[in-house]
Design an enzyme around this catalytic site. Structure first.
Site, mmCIF file in Angstrom:
data_model
loop_
_atom_site.group_PDB
_atom_site.id
_atom_site.type_symbol
_atom_site.label_atom_id
_atom_site.label_comp_id
_atom_site.label_asym_id
_atom_site.label_seq_id
_atom_site.Cartn_x
_atom_site.Cartn_y
_atom_site.Cartn_z
ATOM 1 N N ASP A 91 0.857 -1.179 0.000
ATOM 2 C CA ASP A 91 0.000 0.000 0.000
ATOM 3 C C ASP A 91 0.898 1.235 0.000
ATOM 4 O O ASP A 91 2.111 1.123 0.040
ATOM 5 C CB ASP A 91 -0.940 -0.031 1.201
ATOM 6 N N ASP A 251 -8.537 -7.190 1.106
ATOM 7 C CA ASP A 251 -7.503 -7.454 2.111
ATOM 8 C C ASP A 251 -8.066 -7.080 3.466
ATOM 9 O O ASP A 251 -8.891 -6.178 3.554
ATOM 10 C CB ASP A 251 -6.240 -6.623 1.864
ATOM 11 N N CYS A 289 -14.145 -28.269 6.651
ATOM 12 C CA CYS A 289 -12.850 -27.753 6.205
ATOM 13 C C CYS A 289 -11.815 -28.866 6.131
ATOM 14 O O CYS A 289 -11.767 -29.731 7.011
ATOM 15 C CB CYS A 289 -12.376 -26.668 7.180
ATOM 16 N N HIS A 319 -6.010 -21.951 10.121
ATOM 17 C CA HIS A 319 -7.354 -22.320 9.689
ATOM 18 C C HIS A 319 -8.112 -21.139 9.099
ATOM 19 O O HIS A 319 -8.752 -21.260 8.052
ATOM 20 C CB HIS A 319 -8.171 -22.910 10.836
#
Lengths: 385, 379
Positions: A91, A251, A289, A319
């Site tokens: 950025d 983001d 998952c 995770h």
């Protein structure tokens, strides 16, 4: 050309695309984890690749403070320094200045601030921001924008919008490496619909109903053949909505930050592993998952670790980022495979099993042309749900 | 088994701490090679639950079953001998409950590491330190980051039965070597009594107990303790158990170095050229770097694009530079600890491999003298 963007499939405003950058060919929609100071907290590169991470974001402000853009340049650029083979985005440094440095003052020249090292007055100009980012060497770099809080109204908002445009011109002029670094412009203007184009400055606590409308206006007005990056977003629900409205990149520090507080991202929303009930829960964190953490560990074991041992943060960060990568992939694939509405419906039904989908989501989906009536109560077919 | 803080000049004989663990069942442990020339060092094979480890063997220090900073995917590729883990039941004292641990499948199921060996020892040197001042005739006290914990044999064995480790030690009343003779005697008495208590409550069919031997520096007390243990059918002869010939080592050395920002670099290969001159330079030692370790926080490394050790095959040395680790330490990123713990553990395991090799080729005494000469004094 430092960037090639090819739309591969659409559903109304939503699109799935291939984004080819110097270091990696990415698939959008995608989520970018934030590696503030040149590392994703506690995760090694092999692990990030394993979970499908495509682009990592680095904060120019922090990297310039430590170890410094010159050192990074001396050692061959941030990719080499971190040994990250895929894509990087930096950025402009402006946002941290405004949010971290209380005495930042913005003038036409640039952002004046007190150096956190010795208190001296320093100035970050558009030219300097680009120079620093040229040294760091990320695939995508951001223009310095005149950031305003979304809660501000009045002439300051308009001033910020015009100044940002002037600064973009200065950034373009200062950019030394257009062949291997792609410059993204950030459009500002707060929430005032007249000024539109704002995809920056939207993650600062504004009302959700305003938030989606601004995103929708921007995606409608911005060209189709360029990627649209909504900075600082965010929650999985927000990402699904913005993707439906035509945004491509996101983001946020949320997934890794919330992991450090013991919270896991799951299809139903969040799971607080600190909760006493978790101490005897033998199920995996997320049964749907397939990440290393969910394949190996029970909620009870993670509960033992969270907030007490660094390993707890590591495993939950792993995770949570795997979850965000899976979400990105699901968005991309469902659009390509022509089942995007079904994906959105399934996502909302899992998060809101009682049908209490927030009104702003309903409004946004209407604008996106996606029917979610079956997700909202009262359900169209009454009786047992 | 001895909590070893650092390689000493006779690393199979020296007993710096006071608790000493002996192996119970002969058929699971086989000595493969003895040293001649007066040394008691020996090579062996220990079989626990189907996992075979070569001894002398390093047990990796863990916090609740995992290394402090190394996730299981990175642990798996750390080193071929990184398979034997020390675990303290005290880490799980508060949660999960023994019934939950059992439901999840004991320590192997809970950690999803069926192919690893877990050796349960009540203490570790980091977060579960024996507190002899608070121990009573009913149980041993330990100091943990979450307060004092008292372990009575009943509770201890309840945890052992739920965890089902590959090997486990009985509960000792561990005391430092400077206590009075009377306290030393009491420690031996309690430890012996608790050994009986533990054996009485062990899982049926299990033959995986290690009898704890205490007794401070009093050879007499240690002999008394050891003979008491031996008379309860612990296989290894008393003499060898008391003196040299220790086979299993738990150690927090890699962890302590990691926490200090240090990387282990001492040589263990006699064929290697004499070590990098930089490390024996006097100025360099001012920054905490010597022939054993380097201090990666030091500014001389900020633009050093070389790995910690060129010849090291660990993940950290293969993928990252000293400059990057220096940066991670400066910015307080946890990845620094992960990368350092990987390297330090790998290096220490390589060292143990060198020790085993030296015993194998009956070169142990020469290896020891060489090692002492080249490691310097800062151990």
């Amino acid at each position: 050309m430092a960037l090639r963007f090819e739309v591969l499939g659409t559903f109304n405003r939503a699109r799935a695309a291939s984004l080819t950058l110097p270091h990696f060919r990415c698939q959008t929609p995608l989520f970018m984890p934030v590696g503030t100071k040149g590392a994703i907290k506690g995760l090694a590169n092999d692990q990030l690749e394993e979970i499908g991470c495509q682009i990592i974001l680095g904060n120019t402000y922090h990297l310039e403070l430590c170890p410094g853009a010159d050192l990074i340049d001396e050692l061959g650029g941030l990719h080499k320094f971190m040994n990250w083979r895929r894509a990087l985005l930096t950025d402009s440094g402006g946002f941290q200045m405004v949010s971290l440095l209380h005495l930042a003052d913005i003038t036409e020249e640039g952002v004046t601030f007190q150096s956190p090292v010795d208190g001296k007055s320093m100035l970050l100009t558009p030219e300097e921001s680009i120079q620093i980012q040229n040294k760091i060497g990320a695939d995508i770099i951001m223009a310095l924008d005149d950031v305003v809080k979304t809660t501000i109204t009045g002439p300051r908002v308009e001033e910020a919008m015009y100044r940002t445009l002037r600064w973009i011109d200065r950034c373009i002029a200062a950019h030394q490496r257009p062949a291997d670094q792609n410059l993204f412009g950030i459009v500002q203007g707060g929430l005032d619909p007249v000024l539109s184009y704002a995809i920056g400055g939207l993650s600062g606590g504004e009302e959700k109903d305003s938030f989606w409308r601004v995103v929708a206006q921007c995606t409608a007005a911005l060209p189709d053949d360029k990627p649209r990056y909504v900075m600082g977003v965010g929650y999985p629900l927000d990402i699904v909505v913005c993707s439906a409205l035509g945004a491509d990149m996101y983001d946020c520090v949320y997934p890794t930050r919330t992991a450090r507080f013991g919270t896991a991202l799951v299809p139903e929303g969040v799971l607080k592993l600190k909760h006493a009930a978790m101490a005897s829960d033998c199920r995996p964190v997320d049964p749907t998952c397939s990440c290393m953490v969910c394949k190996r560990y029970s909620r009870a074991y993670i509960h033992t670790l969270v907030t007490k041992d660094p390993m707890g943060s590591q495993l939950l960060s792993y995770h949570n980022l795997a979850y965000m990568m899976r979400l990105s992939k699901d968005l991309h694939n469902s659009i390509i495979e022509g089942r995007f509405p079904e994906f959105v419906q399934g996502f909302l039904q899992t998060q809101f099993p009682k049908g209490d989908v927030p009104q702003w989501v309903c409004n946004a989906m209407e604008a996106a042309g996606i029917d979610i009536s079956m997700c909202c109560s009262p359900f169209p077919f009454s009786g047992n749900s | 088994m001895v909590p070893v803080a650092a390689p000493t000049h006779s690393f199979c004989v020296h007993l710096p701490a006071v608790a000493n663990f002996k192996l119970k069942v002969k058929m699971k442990f086989v000595v493969k090679a003895w040293s001649t020339n007066g040394s008691r060092a020996r090579r062996g094979k220990l079989n626990m639950d189907g996992l075979e480890v070569d001894t002398p063997c390093l047990l990796l220090a863990t916090r609740k079953g995992l290394p402090h900073f190394i996730t299981p995917d990175l642990l798996h590729s750390l080193h071929p001998t990184a398979r034997a883990m020390q675990i303290s039941p005290l880490h799980f004292w508060d949660c999960p409950s023994p019934s939950t641990v059992e439901a999840i499948g004991g320590v192997h199921g809970m950690l999803s590491m069926p192919e690893y060996g877990f050796i349960a020892i009540p203490r570790d040197s980091v977060s579960c330190i024996p507190d002899p001042g608070r121990s009573t005739k009913f149980g041993a006290s330990f100091e943990t980051p979450f307060g004092h914990r008292m372990a009575k044999p009943v509770q201890y064995m309840e945890s052992i039965c739920a965890l089902k480790p590959s090997l486990w030690s009985s509960l000792p009343d561990e005391v430092p070597s400077w206590v009075s003779d009377k306290r030393n005697r009491i420690s031996v008495d309690r430890t012996t009594r608790w050994l009986d208590d533990c054996l009485a409550m062990q899982p049926t069919g299990s033959e995986s107990a290690l009898g704890a031997v205490v007794g401070g520096t009093s050879i007499e007390q240690r002999e008394r303790s050891a003979s008491e243990v031996a008379s309860r059918n612990v296989a290894v002869e008393v003499l060898q158990g008391v003196a040299a010939g220790i086979d299993l080592f738990d150690s927090t050395y890699p962890y302590l170095l990691t926490m200090g920002g240090y990387a282990m670099i001492f040589p263990f290969n006699m064929e290697d050229k004499l070590f990098d001159n930089k490390a024996s330079n006097v100025e360099v030692s001012d920054i905490g770097t010597d022939s054993v370790k380097i201090n990666l926080r030091a500014t001389i490394y900020r633009n050093d694009a070389s790995p910690i050790m060129q010849s090291c095959s660990c993940y950290t040395c293969q993928k990252h530079t000293k400059a990057y680790i220096n940066h991670l330490l400066n910015t307080h990123e946890m990845l620094a600890q992960t990368l350092l713990e990987i390297h330090n553990t790998h290096h220490y395991l390589q060292f143990f491999e060198a020790v085993r090799h030296a015993i194998n080729v009956n070169n142990f005494n020469m290896f020891s003298s060489w090692f002492v000469k080249h490691s310097g004094s800062n151990l």
